[in-house]
Design a protein around this motif. Structure first.
Motif, PDB file in Angstrom:
ATOM      1  N   SER A  58       0.855  -1.176   0.000  1.00  0.00           N
ATOM      2  CA  SER A  58       0.000   0.000   0.000  1.00  0.00           C
ATOM      3  C   SER A  58       0.894   1.229   0.000  1.00  0.00           C
ATOM      4  CB  SER A  58      -0.899   0.011   1.237  1.00  0.00           C
ATOM      5  OG  SER A  58      -1.507   1.278   1.385  1.00  0.00           O
ATOM      6  N   LYS A  59       0.888   1.946  -1.104  1.00  0.00           N
ATOM      7  CA  LYS A  59       1.767   3.105  -1.228  1.00  0.00           C
ATOM      8  C   LYS A  59       1.498   4.140  -0.149  1.00  0.00           C
ATOM      9  CE  LYS A  59       1.869   1.316  -5.532  1.00  0.00           C
ATOM     10  NZ  LYS A  59       1.486  -0.065  -5.418  1.00  0.00           N
ATOM     11  N   ALA A  60       0.236   4.425   0.114  1.00  0.00           N
ATOM     12  CA  ALA A  60      -0.124   5.427   1.119  1.00  0.00           C
ATOM     13  C   ALA A  60       0.386   5.020   2.496  1.00  0.00           C
ATOM     14  CB  ALA A  60      -1.636   5.638   1.151  1.00  0.00           C
ATOM     15  N   THR A  61       0.225   3.754   2.846  1.00  0.00           N
ATOM     16  CA  THR A  61       0.671   3.279   4.158  1.00  0.00           C
ATOM     17  C   THR A  61       2.180   3.390   4.299  1.00  0.00           C
ATOM     18  OG1 THR A  61      -1.202   1.773   4.331  1.00  0.00           O
ATOM     19  CG2 THR A  61       0.708   1.278   5.703  1.00  0.00           C
ATOM     20  N   VAL A  62       2.921   2.956   3.286  1.00  0.00           N
ATOM     21  CA  VAL A  62       4.382   3.004   3.344  1.00  0.00           C
ATOM     22  C   VAL A  62       4.860   4.450   3.438  1.00  0.00           C
ATOM     23  CG1 VAL A  62       6.510   2.549   2.051  1.00  0.00           C
ATOM     24  CG2 VAL A  62       4.717   0.818   2.141  1.00  0.00           C
ATOM     25  N   ILE A  63       4.293   5.329   2.646  1.00  0.00           N
ATOM     26  CA  ILE A  63       4.705   6.732   2.658  1.00  0.00           C
ATOM     27  C   ILE A  63       4.392   7.371   4.010  1.00  0.00           C
ATOM     28  CG2 ILE A  63       4.239   9.001   1.644  1.00  0.00           C
ATOM     29  CD1 ILE A  63       3.915   7.450  -1.072  1.00  0.00           C
ATOM     30  N   LYS A  64       3.203   7.108   4.556  1.00  0.00           N
ATOM     31  CA  LYS A  64       2.844   7.671   5.860  1.00  0.00           C
ATOM     32  C   LYS A  64       3.772   7.147   6.962  1.00  0.00           C
ATOM     33  CE  LYS A  64      -2.046   8.040   4.752  1.00  0.00           C
ATOM     34  NZ  LYS A  64      -3.385   7.515   5.095  1.00  0.00           N
ATOM     35  N   GLN A  65       4.060   5.851   6.940  1.00  0.00           N
ATOM     36  CA  GLN A  65       4.960   5.277   7.945  1.00  0.00           C
ATOM     37  C   GLN A  65       6.356   5.891   7.842  1.00  0.00           C
ATOM     38  OE1 GLN A  65       4.648   1.081   7.067  1.00  0.00           O
ATOM     39  NE2 GLN A  65       3.011   0.767   8.578  1.00  0.00           N
ATOM     40  N   ALA A  66       6.857   6.042   6.628  1.00  0.00           N
ATOM     41  CA  ALA A  66       8.189   6.615   6.431  1.00  0.00           C
ATOM     42  C   ALA A  66       8.228   8.064   6.899  1.00  0.00           C
ATOM     43  CB  ALA A  66       8.587   6.518   4.957  1.00  0.00           C
ATOM     44  N   LEU A  67       7.200   8.833   6.579  1.00  0.00           N
ATOM     45  CA  LEU A  67       7.162  10.229   7.009  1.00  0.00           C
ATOM     46  C   LEU A  67       7.066  10.349   8.522  1.00  0.00           C
ATOM     47  CD1 LEU A  67       4.926  11.786   4.228  1.00  0.00           C
ATOM     48  CD2 LEU A  67       7.339  12.245   4.662  1.00  0.00           C
ATOM     49  N   ARG A  68       6.246   9.509   9.156  1.00  0.00           N
ATOM     50  CA  ARG A  68       6.129   9.574  10.621  1.00  0.00           C
ATOM     51  C   ARG A  68       7.436   9.180  11.302  1.00  0.00           C
ATOM     52  NH1 ARG A  68       0.338   7.862   9.756  1.00  0.00           N
ATOM     53  NH2 ARG A  68      -0.758   9.837  10.035  1.00  0.00           N
ATOM     54  N   LEU A  69       8.152   8.206  10.739  1.00  0.00           N
ATOM     55  CA  LEU A  69       9.454   7.829  11.278  1.00  0.00           C
ATOM     56  C   LEU A  69      10.436   8.994  11.140  1.00  0.00           C
ATOM     57  CD1 LEU A  69      11.315   5.651  12.459  1.00  0.00           C
ATOM     58  CD2 LEU A  69      11.762   4.896  10.128  1.00  0.00           C
ATOM     59  N   LEU A  70      10.462   9.634  10.000  1.00  0.00           N
ATOM     60  CA  LEU A  70      11.332  10.785   9.780  1.00  0.00           C
ATOM     61  C   LEU A  70      10.968  11.938  10.716  1.00  0.00           C
ATOM     62  CD1 LEU A  70      13.611  12.006   8.081  1.00  0.00           C
ATOM     63  CD2 LEU A  70      11.883  12.723   6.430  1.00  0.00           C
ATOM     64  N   MET A  71       9.672  12.179  10.890  1.00  0.00           N
ATOM     65  CA  MET A  71       9.218  13.236  11.799  1.00  0.00           C
ATOM     66  C   MET A  71       9.682  12.943  13.229  1.00  0.00           C
ATOM     67  SD  MET A  71       5.441  13.719  10.061  1.00  0.00           S
ATOM     68  CE  MET A  71       4.618  14.078  11.553  1.00  0.00           C
ATOM     69  N   GLU A  72       9.580  11.678  13.644  1.00  0.00           N
ATOM     70  CA  GLU A  72      10.018  11.286  14.986  1.00  0.00           C
ATOM     71  C   GLU A  72      11.527  11.489  15.137  1.00  0.00           C
ATOM     72  OE1 GLU A  72      10.421   7.146  17.442  1.00  0.00           O
ATOM     73  OE2 GLU A  72       8.556   7.459  16.328  1.00  0.00           O
ATOM     74  N   GLN A  73      12.282  11.073  14.126  1.00  0.00           N
ATOM     75  CA  GLN A  73      13.737  11.218  14.162  1.00  0.00           C
ATOM     76  C   GLN A  73      14.152  12.686  14.237  1.00  0.00           C
ATOM     77  OE1 GLN A  73      15.037   9.139  10.650  1.00  0.00           O
ATOM     78  NE2 GLN A  73      14.977   7.147  11.650  1.00  0.00           N
ATOM     79  N   GLU A  74      13.398  13.558  13.583  1.00  0.00           N
ATOM     80  CA  GLU A  74      13.718  14.986  13.564  1.00  0.00           C
ATOM     81  C   GLU A  74      13.133  15.737  14.754  1.00  0.00           C
ATOM     82  OE1 GLU A  74      12.517  16.526   9.771  1.00  0.00           O
ATOM     83  OE2 GLU A  74      14.084  15.435   8.694  1.00  0.00           O
ATOM     84  N   GLY A  75      12.354  15.042  15.594  1.00  0.00           N
ATOM     85  CA  GLY A  75      11.759  15.677  16.760  1.00  0.00           C
ATOM     86  C   GLY A  75      10.587  16.584  16.433  1.00  0.00           C
ATOM     87  N   PHE A  76       9.945  16.358  15.300  1.00  0.00           N
ATOM     88  CA  PHE A  76       8.798  17.177  14.906  1.00  0.00           C
ATOM     89  C   PHE A  76       7.598  16.829  15.767  1.00  0.00           C
ATOM     90  CE2 PHE A  76       4.881  17.763  12.473  1.00  0.00           C
ATOM     91  CZ  PHE A  76       4.994  19.086  12.101  1.00  0.00           C
ATOM     92  N   GLU A  77       6.957  17.841  16.346  1.00  0.00           N
ATOM     93  CA  GLU A  77       5.732  17.633  17.120  1.00  0.00           C
ATOM     94  C   GLU A  77       4.609  18.419  16.472  1.00  0.00           C
ATOM     95  OE1 GLU A  77       5.488  17.776  21.375  1.00  0.00           O
ATOM     96  OE2 GLU A  77       7.660  17.442  21.516  1.00  0.00           O
TER      97      GLU A  77
END
Length: 89
Positions: A58-77
């Protein structure tokens, strides 16, 4: 390799994927108000690894998971905006 294929009706939000029947006007209105379409253009040569990875997922699921992981790594709240109050005077 074609990663995504859409029928014309699906691109326009005119057909329900499960039933093949046209979406109701209420559903179209809800989708317009509550969703955003994000398009990503991938190059056949330069992004072949990404296309291969996404092929059976699922492209949407993979993209959302990758973005949320990146956001977490960058400390985005994310701080949701305050709801607007109704002026009922």
């Amino acid at each position: 390799m074609n990663v995504t294929t859409h029928r014309k009706e699906e691109k326009q939000g005119m057909a329900n994927k499960a039933t093949g029947k046209p979406d109701s006007e209420a559903k179209k209105a809800w989708m317009k108000q509550n969703t955003t379409v994000v398009t990503v253009k991938l190059m056949h040569k330069g992004d072949a690894d990404i296309m291969a990875y996404l092929e059976d997922k699922s492209k949407a699921t993979v993209i959302k998971q990758a973005l949320r992981l990146l956001m977490e790594q960058e400390g985005f709240e994310y701080v949701p905006p305050e709801p607007e109050e109704d002026d009922e005077e």
